[in-house]
Design a protein around this motif. Structure first.
Motif, short mmCIF file in Angstrom:
data_model
loop_
_atom_site.label_atom_id
_atom_site.label_comp_id
_atom_site.label_asym_id
_atom_site.label_seq_id
_atom_site.Cartn_x
_atom_site.Cartn_y
_atom_site.Cartn_z
N ALA A 69 0.83 -1.21 0.00
CA ALA A 69 0.00 0.00 0.00
C ALA A 69 0.86 1.26 0.00
CB ALA A 69 -0.93 -0.01 1.21
N THR A 70 1.94 1.23 0.78
CA THR A 70 2.84 2.39 0.85
C THR A 70 3.44 2.69 -0.52
OG1 THR A 70 3.35 1.89 3.15
CG2 THR A 70 4.88 3.34 1.99
N ASP A 71 3.74 1.64 -1.27
CA ASP A 71 4.35 1.82 -2.59
C ASP A 71 3.41 2.48 -3.60
OD1 ASP A 71 6.95 0.97 -2.22
OD2 ASP A 71 6.52 -1.13 -2.70
N THR A 72 2.13 2.55 -3.29
CA THR A 72 1.18 3.18 -4.23
C THR A 72 1.10 4.70 -4.05
OG1 THR A 72 -0.78 3.00 -2.78
CG2 THR A 72 -0.23 1.08 -4.16
N ILE A 73 1.64 5.23 -2.95
CA ILE A 73 1.39 6.64 -2.61
C ILE A 73 2.05 7.60 -3.59
CG2 ILE A 73 1.71 8.42 -0.85
CD1 ILE A 73 1.50 6.18 1.27
N ILE A 74 3.36 7.47 -3.79
CA ILE A 74 4.06 8.39 -4.70
C ILE A 74 3.54 8.25 -6.13
CG2 ILE A 74 6.28 8.96 -5.74
CD1 ILE A 74 6.17 10.02 -2.93
N PRO A 75 3.38 7.04 -6.67
CA PRO A 75 2.82 6.94 -8.03
C PRO A 75 1.45 7.60 -8.17
CG PRO A 75 3.82 4.85 -7.41
CD PRO A 75 3.82 5.71 -6.17
N LYS A 76 0.61 7.47 -7.15
CA LYS A 76 -0.70 8.12 -7.22
C LYS A 76 -0.55 9.63 -7.24
CE LYS A 76 -5.17 8.17 -7.42
NZ LYS A 76 -5.88 7.64 -8.60
N ALA A 77 0.34 10.16 -6.41
CA ALA A 77 0.55 11.60 -6.38
C ALA A 77 1.08 12.11 -7.71
CB ALA A 77 1.51 11.97 -5.25
N VAL A 78 1.98 11.34 -8.32
CA VAL A 78 2.52 11.72 -9.64
C VAL A 78 1.42 11.65 -10.69
CG1 VAL A 78 4.14 11.06 -11.46
CG2 VAL A 78 4.87 11.04 -9.06
N GLU A 79 0.56 10.65 -10.59
CA GLU A 79 -0.57 10.54 -11.52
C GLU A 79 -1.49 11.75 -11.41
OE1 GLU A 79 -4.73 8.03 -11.66
OE2 GLU A 79 -2.93 6.94 -11.05
N VAL A 80 -1.73 12.21 -10.20
CA VAL A 80 -2.66 13.32 -9.98
C VAL A 80 -2.04 14.66 -10.35
CG1 VAL A 80 -3.95 14.61 -8.21
CG2 VAL A 80 -3.95 12.11 -8.18
N PHE A 81 -0.79 14.89 -9.92
CA PHE A 81 -0.19 16.22 -10.05
C PHE A 81 0.97 16.30 -11.05
CE2 PHE A 81 -1.97 16.58 -5.65
CZ PHE A 81 -2.83 17.64 -5.89
N GLY A 82 1.42 15.17 -11.57
CA GLY A 82 2.51 15.20 -12.53
C GLY A 82 3.88 15.02 -11.91
N GLN A 83 4.10 15.58 -10.76
CA GLN A 83 5.37 15.48 -10.05
C GLN A 83 5.16 15.89 -8.60
OE1 GLN A 83 8.91 17.19 -11.95
NE2 GLN A 83 9.63 17.91 -9.95
N VAL A 84 6.00 15.38 -7.72
CA VAL A 84 5.98 15.79 -6.31
C VAL A 84 7.31 16.48 -6.02
CG1 VAL A 84 5.71 15.08 -3.91
CG2 VAL A 84 4.53 13.82 -5.72
N ASP A 85 7.26 17.70 -5.51
CA ASP A 85 8.47 18.48 -5.23
C ASP A 85 8.90 18.40 -3.77
OD1 ASP A 85 8.59 19.89 -7.93
OD2 ASP A 85 6.59 20.47 -7.22
N ILE A 86 7.94 18.14 -2.89
CA ILE A 86 8.18 18.17 -1.44
C ILE A 86 7.53 16.94 -0.81
CG2 ILE A 86 7.67 19.39 0.72
CD1 ILE A 86 7.48 21.97 -1.10
N LEU A 87 8.29 16.25 0.03
CA LEU A 87 7.76 15.12 0.79
C LEU A 87 7.94 15.41 2.28
CD1 LEU A 87 6.79 12.17 1.27
CD2 LEU A 87 9.20 11.47 0.98
#
Length: 247
Positions: A69-87
């Motif tokens: 489940a944890t492994d799905t978080i970043i890919p989902k965020a990238v899918e929604v916003f294109g990229q994640v700049d801050i974690l």
């Protein structure tokens, strides 16, 4: 880093310090991906507050105790916003049951390490991989100010947070120069859940135990987090926010 227009991901973003961080990031100009575990209603409320500030928000539930489940978080965020700049790794758990060396069991040990250390590792790894070769990123790990002073209580919990402290420094070197990695080690920032008079509790606590005699507050955390995110020279630092309690 200029925060306007950036995308931030906050774990545990629906409640308490995580919620305060989400709103501070939105006020600073970020769109926010709000992870939550079980606090669906609270996450929805924070999402609405972010949108009222004119920024985009998305809520997503994942069990940080489950590596898949944890492994799905970043890919989902990238899918929604294109990229994640801050974690910002804000989510963690504190043991409700006995956590002493002679009493902690393997089940509690595994749960604490999974959520407090393995999940931040997985998220940092996936976050770094999605930053472009010429891109920049920021990571902040939320920690505990008591950790540098070893005590026999909360045995497994302390080991998870000590690991997170060390991981922050190691990743600062591993991910430089593209990504800075810092930590915030919190003292008594908020009253415990279900305290009937929060203001009185915090004032009494400050008068008894905090050298500066000032109650902690989420604003101390958010102000420091924004400062660290805006800096490009600071990395590998874990800033203790405890009013001097654990010196």
């Amino acid at each position: 880093m200029e925060l306007q227009g950036k995308v931030a991901l906050v774990t545990g973003g629906g409640v308490r310090v995580g919620r305060a961080l989400v709103l501070a990031l939105a006020k600073a100009g970020c769109d926010v991906f709000i992870h939550y575990g079980n606090s669906e209603a609270a996450a929805a409320e924070v999402k609405a507050e972010v949108e009222a500030l004119g920024k985009r928000a998305f809520t997503y539930s994942a069990d940080l105790g489950n590596p898949t489940a944890t492994d799905t978080i970043i890919p989902k965020a990238v899918e929604v916003f294109g990229q994640v700049d801050i974690l910002i790794n804000s989510a963690s758990i504190f043991p409700e049951e006995v956590d002493r060396f002679d009493q902690v069991d393997v089940t509690l040990w595994d749960q604490l390490f999974a959520i407090n250390l393995r999940a931040p590792f997985q998220l940092c790894q996936a976050f770094a991989r999605q930053i472009p070769p010429e891109g920049k990123g920021k990571i902040i790990n939320i920690n505990d100010a008591r950790i540098p002073r070893p005590k026999p209580n909360t045995f497994a919990y302390r080991l998870t947070k000590r690991g997170l402290w060390d991981m922050t420094e190691i990743l600062a070197l591993e991910l430089a120069p593209r990504i800075t990695v810092n930590g915030l080690a919190l003292g008594q920032i908020l009253e415990p859940p279900d305290v009937p008079d929060a203001k009185k509790f915090m004032e009494d606590f400050a008068n008894r135990l905090i050298p500066v005699k000032i109650p902690g507050s989420p604003q101390v955390v958010t102000d420091t987090a924004i400062f660290l995110l805006e800096q490009d020279f600071i990395t590998g630092a874990t800033v203790r926010l405890d009013g001097g309690q654990f010196i």
